[in-house]
Design a protein around this motif. Structure first.
Motif, PDB file in Angstrom:
ATOM      1  N   LEU A  93       0.827  -1.210   0.000  1.00 57.94           N
ATOM      2  CA  LEU A  93       0.000   0.000   0.000  1.00 57.94           C
ATOM      3  C   LEU A  93       0.856   1.252   0.000  1.00 57.94           C
ATOM      4  N   ASP A  94       1.958   1.243   0.741  1.00 56.11           N
ATOM      5  CA  ASP A  94       2.869   2.387   0.727  1.00 56.11           C
ATOM      6  C   ASP A  94       3.416   2.630  -0.675  1.00 56.11           C
ATOM      7  N   VAL A  95       3.809   1.553  -1.359  1.00 53.54           N
ATOM      8  CA  VAL A  95       4.342   1.691  -2.715  1.00 53.54           C
ATOM      9  C   VAL A  95       3.273   2.231  -3.656  1.00 53.54           C
ATOM     10  N   ALA A 123      13.737   3.757 -12.591  1.00 49.47           N
ATOM     11  CA  ALA A 123      14.575   4.660 -11.798  1.00 49.47           C
ATOM     12  C   ALA A 123      13.725   5.523 -10.876  1.00 49.47           C
ATOM     13  N   LEU A 124      12.603   6.017 -11.391  1.00 48.20           N
ATOM     14  CA  LEU A 124      11.709   6.847 -10.577  1.00 48.20           C
ATOM     15  C   LEU A 124      11.168   6.041  -9.398  1.00 48.20           C
ATOM     16  N   ALA A 125      10.722   4.824  -9.669  1.00 48.12           N
ATOM     17  CA  ALA A 125      10.119   3.998  -8.614  1.00 48.12           C
ATOM     18  C   ALA A 125      11.149   3.636  -7.549  1.00 48.12           C
ATOM     19  N   ARG A 152       1.532   9.166  -6.386  1.00 48.93           N
ATOM     20  CA  ARG A 152       1.952  10.564  -6.213  1.00 48.93           C
ATOM     21  C   ARG A 152       3.062  10.949  -7.187  1.00 48.93           C
ATOM     22  N   GLU A 153       4.076  10.080  -7.331  1.00 52.88           N
ATOM     23  CA  GLU A 153       5.247  10.428  -8.132  1.00 52.88           C
ATOM     24  C   GLU A 153       5.066  10.148  -9.625  1.00 52.88           C
ATOM     25  N   THR A 196      -0.176   5.677 -13.047  1.00 55.23           N
ATOM     26  CA  THR A 196       0.236   4.296 -12.789  1.00 55.23           C
ATOM     27  C   THR A 196      -0.985   3.453 -12.425  1.00 55.23           C
ATOM     28  N   THR A 197      -1.052   2.275 -12.985  1.00 54.65           N
ATOM     29  CA  THR A 197      -2.129   1.344 -12.654  1.00 54.65           C
ATOM     30  C   THR A 197      -1.512   0.041 -12.155  1.00 54.65           C
ATOM     31  N   PHE A 198      -2.242  -0.685 -11.305  1.00 57.37           N
ATOM     32  CA  PHE A 198      -1.640  -1.768 -10.533  1.00 57.37           C
ATOM     33  C   PHE A 198      -2.387  -3.095 -10.689  1.00 57.37           C
ATOM     34  N   ALA A 199      -1.617  -4.164 -10.457  1.00 54.58           N
ATOM     35  CA  ALA A 199      -2.168  -5.507 -10.286  1.00 54.58           C
ATOM     36  C   ALA A 199      -1.494  -6.114  -9.066  1.00 54.58           C
ATOM     37  N   VAL A 200      -2.198  -7.034  -8.416  1.00 58.28           N
ATOM     38  CA  VAL A 200      -1.693  -7.683  -7.205  1.00 58.28           C
ATOM     39  C   VAL A 200      -1.663  -9.179  -7.457  1.00 58.28           C
ATOM     40  N   ASP A 201      -0.454  -9.752  -7.439  1.00 56.16           N
ATOM     41  CA  ASP A 201      -0.289 -11.183  -7.669  1.00 56.16           C
ATOM     42  C   ASP A 201      -0.180 -11.891  -6.324  1.00 56.16           C
TER      43      ASP A 201
END
Length: 286
Positions: free
Chosen positions: A106-108, A181-183, A114-115, A119-124
């Motif tokens: 969740l922090d990531v 690099a950003l992440a 924000r940065e 960005t869109t996410f998936a959870v494996d």
């Protein structure tokens, strides 16, 4: 046949290794996701010579059917960039996991929203993958939940949800290396962040979890040292493994950072670069 412009593997003037660790996509597998007859024969010959072969991949266990019959004696594979050790002889049964804590995930998510807006996410998870509405669907995975990452990662009570193996983060506009690099700048102190895709798709694991660290644990259980391991890879998620192994080969199609990290180089995956080196190792061990 090897093309005239393709890099040749370095001579294997070393003692015979005890273990071969190879990535799959872009490395052992051809671009059409098949294992060539030459590679199948090389893996079998390595096994006959007493050399263990470990598949070490970013793939989840449920996508390992393409290679499960070629794992031979021990049946083990390292999946999800080191987050899972599975038994392919038992249909991909999970033997060990090194999960990503949900609060860290969740922090990531918050930091990347924000940065890197968009960005869109998936959870494996150990039981399957789930993803956000804007994330490309996983057609190989049925029964996936579609919701915001925050909802996918929510637990009614701590520890009540399935273990999270990886968080996937996709950006449609940033370049792959720029996004990585950003992440890492934004969240690299919270988790291990890497990539294996030619697109701007990042893979986020628990801090310290990588192909290399899990491979090192598996080798230690067998009394195998790093200098007895030969490793193959092509993308940034292979760099730590290639740096750890006593001998390592970047594929002819590898990312420049992988080429810099490896101690040797072979031809591309479509030219059976892994098989070529294995044949050379076995020839020089006689």
């Amino acid at each position: 046949m090897t093309s005239a412009t393709s890099p040749r593997p370095q001579p294997t003037a070393h003692r015979t290794p005890r273990l071969i660790a190879t990535d799959l996509d872009g490395t052992l597998l051809r671009d059409d996701k098949t294992v060539s007859e030459r590679t199948i024969a090389a893996l079998a010959a390595a096994e006959e010579a007493g050399i263990e072969v470990f598949f070490v991949t970013g793939r989840p266990a449920r996508w390992m059917g393409i290679v499960s019959e070629h794992v031979h004696g021990h049946g083990l594979a390292i999946c999800a960039n080191g987050a899972a050790v599975v038994d392919l002889h038992a249909g991909g049964q999970l033997l060990e996991s090194r999960p990503l804590e949900r609060e860290v995930a969740l922090d990531v998510v918050r930091l990347l929203r924000r940065e890197a807006p968009g960005t869109t996410f998936a959870v494996d998870m150990t039981t399957g993958v789930h993803y956000e509405p804007d994330y490309p669907p996983f057609y190989l995975d049925v029964g996936a939940s579609v919701a915001a990452a925050e909802k996918l990662l929510h637990e009614d009570e701590p520890g009540s949800g399935d273990p999270v193996l990886k968080l996937l983060a996709l950006h449609r506009e940033l370049s792959p290396d720029d996004f990585l690099a950003l992440a890492r700048t934004a969240a690299g102190d919270r988790a291990t962040i890497t990539r294996s895709s030619p697109t701007a798709l990042l893979e986020v694991s628990g801090l310290g979890v990588s192909k290399a660290s899990t491979l090192a644990l598996c080798c230690a259980e067998r009394g195998i040292s790093a200098d007895e391991v030969v490793a193959f890879g092509d993308m940034p998620n292979d760099i730590e493994m290639l740096s750890w192994a006593g001998r390592s080969y970047a594929m002819g199609n590898a990312h420049p950072d992988v080429i810099a990290a490896a101690s040797g180089r072979t031809v591309a995956n479509n030219e059976d670069g892994v098989a070529l080196v294995i044949e050379d190792i076995l020839r020089n061990s006689r």
